[in-house]
Design a protein around this motif. Structure first.
Motif, short mmCIF file in Angstrom:
data_model
loop_
_atom_site.label_atom_id
_atom_site.label_comp_id
_atom_site.label_asym_id
_atom_site.label_seq_id
_atom_site.Cartn_x
_atom_site.Cartn_y
_atom_site.Cartn_z
N ALA A 152 0.84 -1.20 0.00
CA ALA A 152 0.00 0.00 0.00
C ALA A 152 0.87 1.25 0.00
O ALA A 152 0.83 2.07 0.92
CB ALA A 152 -0.92 -0.01 1.21
N HIS A 153 1.69 1.39 -1.05
CA HIS A 153 2.58 2.54 -1.15
C HIS A 153 1.78 3.81 -1.43
O HIS A 153 0.79 3.79 -2.15
CB HIS A 153 3.59 2.34 -2.27
N GLY A 154 2.25 4.91 -0.88
CA GLY A 154 1.67 6.20 -1.21
C GLY A 154 0.48 6.61 -0.36
O GLY A 154 -0.01 7.73 -0.49
N LEU A 155 0.00 5.74 0.50
CA LEU A 155 -1.15 6.09 1.34
C LEU A 155 -0.66 6.81 2.60
O LEU A 155 0.35 6.47 3.19
CB LEU A 155 -1.92 4.84 1.75
N THR A 156 -1.42 7.82 3.00
CA THR A 156 -1.14 8.48 4.27
C THR A 156 -1.60 7.57 5.41
O THR A 156 -2.32 6.58 5.20
CB THR A 156 -1.88 9.81 4.37
N LEU A 194 -8.69 4.88 -3.73
CA LEU A 194 -8.98 4.20 -5.00
C LEU A 194 -8.09 4.74 -6.11
O LEU A 194 -7.57 3.98 -6.93
CB LEU A 194 -10.46 4.37 -5.35
N ALA A 195 -7.91 6.06 -6.15
CA ALA A 195 -7.09 6.67 -7.20
C ALA A 195 -5.63 6.28 -7.05
O ALA A 195 -4.96 5.92 -8.03
CB ALA A 195 -7.26 8.19 -7.17
N LYS A 196 -5.10 6.34 -5.83
CA LYS A 196 -3.69 6.04 -5.60
C LYS A 196 -3.35 4.57 -5.89
O LYS A 196 -2.27 4.26 -6.40
CB LYS A 196 -3.30 6.37 -4.16
N LEU A 197 -4.28 3.68 -5.57
CA LEU A 197 -4.03 2.25 -5.72
C LEU A 197 -4.59 1.69 -7.03
O LEU A 197 -4.50 0.49 -7.28
CB LEU A 197 -4.62 1.48 -4.54
N ASP A 198 -5.17 2.57 -7.85
CA ASP A 198 -5.71 2.17 -9.15
C ASP A 198 -6.75 1.06 -8.98
O ASP A 198 -6.72 0.03 -9.65
CB ASP A 198 -4.59 1.70 -10.09
#
Length: 222
Positions: A152-156, A194-198
């Motif tokens: 889960a890269h990129g999630l805060t 949803l956007a970050k993880l496509d």
């Protein structure tokens, strides 16, 4: 009007769904098919919003058909709601991974059927969150050992927290109460996840949480 295409290889099942769907003023049955391949042909000629798709059918089943329908999905692409006979149905789980919006048991009460169709059409959850969690926890133990894990890269930190609660089966309202946030804020976080993880919807977000190892059947969210 919500335009629905019904896909099931059993004529009696289609007849039953046809009867109840036609009782609703805001739902229009615009097409039927007996297998996934026929469904693809129907959708090429018919505009639809929601596809009620049987998980298991001859020639082309619901998994393959769902993948073809949802490949390169846009806002105009119909949502897919998988019809299952049993709670434990690996075909239905695979269809979620292929882009379906959720599960629906074939013996669902009419009111729940209508609610699920409307929810899918609006982009929300398609079954009771607790049911989604229960099904996914049971399916997860059947995933192959070599199922690739996605980080889960990129999630805060807050987004990860929201994702964990989504995987637990909480609705946006319940998450908002748990985290003391506005419901609109939770929805914003979910859209960013949803956007970050496509990912293509809430159901895929739950699957992602299992595949990434954030949640496992033997280590559920507290």
């Amino acid at each position: 009007m919500i335009r629905v295409v019904l896909v099931d290889d059993q004529e009696l099942v289609r007849a039953g769904f046809r009867l109840v769907l036609r009782s609703q003023p805001d739902i229009e049955l615009v097409g039927e098919a007996a297998d996934g391949a026929a469904a693809i042909e129907v959708l090429r000629a018919t505009e639809a919003d929601v596809v009620l798709m049987d998980a298991r059918m001859p020639r082309m089943g619901g998994v393959e058909a769902t993948g073809l329908i949802r490949a390169g999905a846009t806002a105009a692409t119909p949502k897919v709601l998988i019809l299952t006979t049993f709670d434990l149905d690996e075909y239905a789980f695979a269809a979620i991974r292929a882009g379906a919006s959720g599960f629906l048991l074939k013996d669902v009460p009419p009111g729940d059927l209508f609610s699920a169709i409307r929810s899918v059409h609006s982009g929300d959850a398609v079954v009771a969150p607790s049911t989604t969690r229960r099904l996914l926890e049971r399916f997860a133990v059947h995933l192959p050992d070599d199922t690739p894990r996605r980080e889960a890269h990129g999630l805060t930190a807050r987004e990860r927290e929201v994702l964990l609660h989504v995987a637990r089966g909480l609705s946006n309202t319940e998450i908002a109460e748990r985290l003391r946030l506005a419901e609109a804020t939770v929805k914003t976080h979910l859209n960013r996840i949803l956007a970050k993880l496509d990912l293509r919807g809430r159901a895929q977000a739950v699957v992602y949480a299992y595949e990434s190892g954030l949640v496992t059947p033997d280590r559920p969210v507290d």
